[in-house]
Design an enzyme around this catalytic site. Structure first.
Site, short mmCIF file in Angstrom:
data_model
loop_
_atom_site.label_atom_id
_atom_site.label_comp_id
_atom_site.label_asym_id
_atom_site.label_seq_id
_atom_site.Cartn_x
_atom_site.Cartn_y
_atom_site.Cartn_z
N GLU A 81 0.81 -1.21 0.00
CA GLU A 81 0.00 0.00 0.00
C GLU A 81 0.85 1.27 0.00
O GLU A 81 1.91 1.32 0.63
CB GLU A 81 -0.91 0.01 1.23
N CYS A 95 3.38 8.54 0.94
CA CYS A 95 3.87 7.70 2.04
C CYS A 95 4.14 6.32 1.46
O CYS A 95 3.22 5.63 1.03
CB CYS A 95 2.78 7.67 3.12
N CYS A 102 6.08 -6.38 8.13
CA CYS A 102 7.17 -5.85 8.94
C CYS A 102 7.44 -6.84 10.07
O CYS A 102 6.50 -7.35 10.67
CB CYS A 102 6.80 -4.49 9.52
N CYS A 106 5.40 -4.27 16.55
CA CYS A 106 4.87 -3.27 17.49
C CYS A 106 3.40 -3.58 17.78
O CYS A 106 2.64 -3.91 16.86
CB CYS A 106 5.01 -1.86 16.91
N CYS A 109 0.36 -1.79 15.80
CA CYS A 109 0.48 -1.55 14.36
C CYS A 109 -0.08 -2.71 13.52
O CYS A 109 0.27 -3.87 13.74
CB CYS A 109 1.95 -1.32 14.02
N CYS A 324 -1.69 6.10 8.94
CA CYS A 324 -0.49 5.48 9.47
C CYS A 324 -0.84 4.25 10.29
O CYS A 324 -1.74 4.29 11.14
CB CYS A 324 0.21 6.45 10.41
#
Ligand code: SAH
Ligand code: SF4
Length: 331
Positions: A81, A95, A102, A106, A109, A324
């Site tokens: 994305e 962005c 990832c 975290c 997220c 985000c």
């Protein structure tokens, strides 16, 4: 779109030929080989036959049109994305993602929940900017800023990220000033140290999100390997070398990191000459809730009263899940 195939067709030709074709693609944002008029018809036909300039993407536009999300399909079927944010002051920020998923895990997220599939190639990252450069060209505007704040951790794909930065920066290609490019990291110190030695004017952003080891560790597993003492030493060294203020990203999580004491601790940890704060309104993706407005205001005031520059990140693209940390290709 496959850059490798284009390079294969151009192999053996004089070097300026490749430069010319790359210029059409990354400076003029041409989408069709037929528009590359300074190439011979023969060459254009050959390129058309063997390669495609099409970027496969699905587009989602927010209601007020200030945010566009592109879900790009890669050659191996993976999806990533990219988000375009159109600011009122004419800035157009893209962005970009640098990994599929990832590995940093975290707790807050959505991308982190996916785990890591793979790093993106230089071209797969560039393609994201290119997609929106073409999109904006249609109404006479252009990409002015690029932030590495999409899916993935830039410091884990360091070499490719740096090659992208140089291409974006290159006057013969995108021509986006380094000061308009930001790299955000969860705090991988090897990468921060390397970046300090690049001699680039890019912006560094650090996802801090908590002012004590205990709280940070409960949110970000990376804190086990690089606790705050080590991280802060590295960031202070970075500042001394580069001389540019570092942006501290701080997610406002209700009842987790948003108390007066947290603000006081944060002020103790950071120097106002070296850091500025960006308070991020949390986009819920699971077990946390965004801080209440009054608490954000108070938190901000405490830091401002101590002389810190504090900005607040505007919520772009919530309706289209383009904000985000909301980037995840499944779900
Ligand atoms: N991996 C890098 C860059 C990508 S994340 C990093 O962590 O810095 C970009 C920013 O979005 C980070 O500050 C991250 O903490 C934040 N973020 C993650 N999940 C979020 C969410 N649900 N709402 C708002 N911001 C989020
Ligand atoms: Fe990875 Fe950044 Fe999400 Fe953490 S916040 S899991 S480092 S993308």
């Amino acid at each position: 779109m496959n850059l490798k195939k284009i390079k294969e067709v151009l192999e053996g030709m004089p070097a300026f030929r490749e430069k010319q074709v790359m210029g059409f693609i990354f400076k003029n944002f041409v989408e069709d080989f037929d528009e590359m008029l300074s190439l011979s018809k023969d060459l254009r036909e050959k390129l058309k036959e063997k390669c495609s300039l099409t970027i496969s993407a699905e587009e989602f536009i927010s209601e007020n049109k200030d945010t566009v999300k592109a879900l790009i399909s890669l050659a191996d079927g993976e999806k990533i994305e990219t988000v375009l944010m159109r600011h009122e002051d004419e800035r157009n920020t893209v962005c970009v993602s640098c990994q599929v998923g990832c590995p940093m895990g975290c707790a807050f997220c959505a991308t982190g929940k996916m785990g890591l599939t793979r790093n993106l190639t230089v071209f797969e990252i560039l393609e994201q900017v290119l997609f929106f450069a073409r999109y904006l060209k249609k109404d006479g505007s252009s990409v002015t800023n690029v932030v590495f704040m999409g899916m993935g951790e830039p410091m884990l794909n360091y070499d490719n990220v740096m090659s992208v930065v140089r291409m974006l920066n290159d006057k013969n290609y995108f021509n986006i000033g380094a000061r308009h490019i930001s790299i955000s990291t969860c705090g991988l110190i090897d990468g921060i140290k390397r970046l300090a030695d690049e001699g680039l004017q890019v912006n560094l952003a650090i996802s801090l999100h908590a002012p004590t080891d205990e709280k940070r560790l409960s949110l970000m597993p990376v804190n086990a390997k690089y606790p705050l003492k080590v991280l802060m030493e590295t960031l202070n060294d970075y500042y001394e070398k580069v001389g540019r203020k570092i942006m501290v990203e701080y997610l406002m999580l209700d009842n987790v990191n948003d108390t007066d004491e947290d603000a006081e601790n944060l002020a103790k940890l950071l120097s106002k000459e070296r850091f500025f704060l960006n308070l991020i309104l949390y986009n819920p993706t699971g077990r946390f809730m965004p801080s209440k407005g009054g608490n954000v205001k108070k938190f901000k005031e405490i830091l401002e009263n101590k002389g810190f520059t504090v900005t607040q990140r505007y919520r772009f693209g919530r309706g289209i899940k383009a904000a985000c940390g909301q980037l995840a290709t499944e779900g």
